[in-house]
Design an enzyme around this catalytic site. Structure first.
Site, PDB file in Angstrom:
ATOM      1  N   ASP A  74     -27.898  -4.412   7.161  1.00 61.36           N
ATOM      2  CA  ASP A  74     -29.298  -4.479   6.744  1.00 61.36           C
ATOM      3  C   ASP A  74     -29.868  -3.082   6.501  1.00 61.36           C
ATOM      4  O   ASP A  74     -30.195  -2.361   7.450  1.00 61.36           O
ATOM      5  CB  ASP A  74     -30.120  -5.195   7.814  1.00 61.36           C
ATOM      6  N   ASP A 276     -32.648  -3.767  -0.451  1.00 61.29           N
ATOM      7  CA  ASP A 276     -32.493  -4.345   0.886  1.00 61.29           C
ATOM      8  C   ASP A 276     -31.241  -5.196   0.971  1.00 61.29           C
ATOM      9  O   ASP A 276     -31.217  -6.337   0.502  1.00 61.29           O
ATOM     10  CB  ASP A 276     -33.733  -5.182   1.217  1.00 61.29           C
TER      11      ASP A 276
END
Length: 416
Positions: A74, A276
């Protein structure tokens, strides 16, 4: 930040709860500083896919003796955390036995990394206990609550050595599930690779192990690789853009982009974009989302019929079931983002479409306003079969297209 569909943290939300541990002695669990060395790169194979897994994850070996844990990669959040038996108050069923910390691994609240964590989420927070407590909430209503610890991470470097730095991460003993419900988790926790000083990448930089650069190559067919450090960054053909501070938080942002469909402007306002890897899909705010849907629908052949599919909101079926995106790619046009004057990110159909188990083709661009996002997210689907580079040393983001389905060594030969 990991998408609204999974793991998208809400900035500024931090709560505190005591673990049933005795207070940590002053100075305990201060990260050990490795002796200065010539920085190298660490390389990891990835598992997972956009569909049906919904994320890409890496195996990290943590502790002494080292034990494997699957961590969701992440770049949209800073804190790495594991589900943890401390003891566990609320944990999901995970692939490996829960991580079990010892008292001497606790990070004191007075430690600088705890101060950085709290300042990033609740600037006025004062230490109420000697240990470093945290809570992270995500926009899908999931959350992780726990305490900061340090332990050894085994990192295989490209120079054939193996280092075991002590790094700080979250020991999450209370996890609340989000929209995905109580299904068993496919990972043991989350690998936070954001821009903050709490991220693992920043800690490795501080210890002189790798430079503050990371990259990933996510394969359309599943898997891929992740690297820390700069000696795997291609020297040519990379499209580079300056890293801009996002108005919505400390995210990796190339700034504002103009959106095109089939080389024609969609006449939307400039879009603030965030990269992201924690988001499975790409999210557009209301205006560009509606403009994209209208453009796509207006260009489709009559052989495709809109159909309901539980996988995603907008799907079509053909005269026979599709087996892959490449069966239907010819019926869709490419999107383009243009950053600045001439930095182009090409988004061909395979970077915004998914073929489901039902044989339908679905749009992998979702409505960010429905997820209460006030910016646009470039998620995994749009980063497939590209090396994406987050260079914090030079404050720039880069991408270069190529296959990510082979070994890192053979893949690198196609990225000169």
């Amino acid at each position: 930040m990991a998408a609204a569909a999974r793991w998208a943290p809400v900035v500024g939300l931090l709560a505190f709860l005591l673990l049933p541990f005795a207070p940590a002695p002053a100075g305990a669990a201060t990260p050990a500083r490795s002796p200065p060395s010539s920085a190298s790169s660490a390389v990891f194979l990835l598992s997972g896919d956009v569909y049906p897994t919904g994320h890409y994850y890496v195996t990290m070996n943590i502790g002494d003796p080292a034990k494997p844990y699957f961590l969701d990669v992440d770049t949209g959040s800073d804190l790495t955390w594991l589900q943890c038996d401390a003891p566990c108050q609320s944990c999901n069923k995970v692939p490996h036995p829960l991580y079990r910390p010892t008292k001497n691994k606790l990070v004191p609240c007075a430690n600088s990394i705890c101060t950085a964590l709290h300042n990033g989420q609740s600037p006025n927070k004062k230490c109420a206990t000697q240990q470093c407590d945290y809570q992270i909430k995500y926009t899908d209503k999931a959350s992780s609550l726990g305490v900061l610890v340090t332990d050894s991470f085994s990192l295989p470097l490209r120079n054939k050595s193996n280092v075991r730095p002590s790094l700080s991460f979250g020991c999450g003993y209370d996890q609340q599930v989000g929209k995905n419900g109580a299904a068993p988790a496919t990972t043991d926790g989350l690998l936070g690779l954001g821009r903050g000083s709490v991220s693992l990448l920043s800690q490795l930089k501080q210890q002189g192990i790798t430079k503050n650069v990371l990259g990933h190559c996510l394969s359309t067919s599943g898997g891929g690789f992740l690297f820390f450090g700069d000696d795997m960054v291609p020297t040519t053909r990379v499209t580079w853009v300056p890293m801009v501070r996002s108005t919505s938080g400390n995210y990796y942002s190339p700034g504002s982009a103009t959106l095109y469909f089939d080389r024609r402007s969609l006449s939307t306002k400039p879009m603030e974009v965030v990269f992201d890897s924690g988001s499975t899909y790409t999210y557009f705010s209301a205006q560009p989302y509606q403009a994209t849907i209208s453009a796509i629908k207006g260009s489709l052949s009559k052989s495709l019929k809109q159909v309901s599919d539980p996988s995603l909101p907008l799907c079509w079926k053909g005269q026979k079931a599709f087996k892959s995106v490449f069966d239907v790619k010819k019926d869709f046009k490419s999107l383009q983002f243009i950053f600045g004057k001439n930095a182009i990110m090409e988004i061909p159909p395979e970077n915004y479409l998914v073929v489901t188990k039902n044989g339908n083709v679905c749009l992998g661009i979702l409505d960010g306003s429905a997820a209460k996002l006030n910016f646009n997210i470039i998620g995994d689907i749009t980063m497939l079969d590209q090396m994406v580079i987050y260079d914090n040393e030079k404050a720039q983001l880069g991408w270069i297209r190529g296959s990510c389905s082979r070994s890192p060594k053979s893949i690198m030969s196609s990225f000169p």
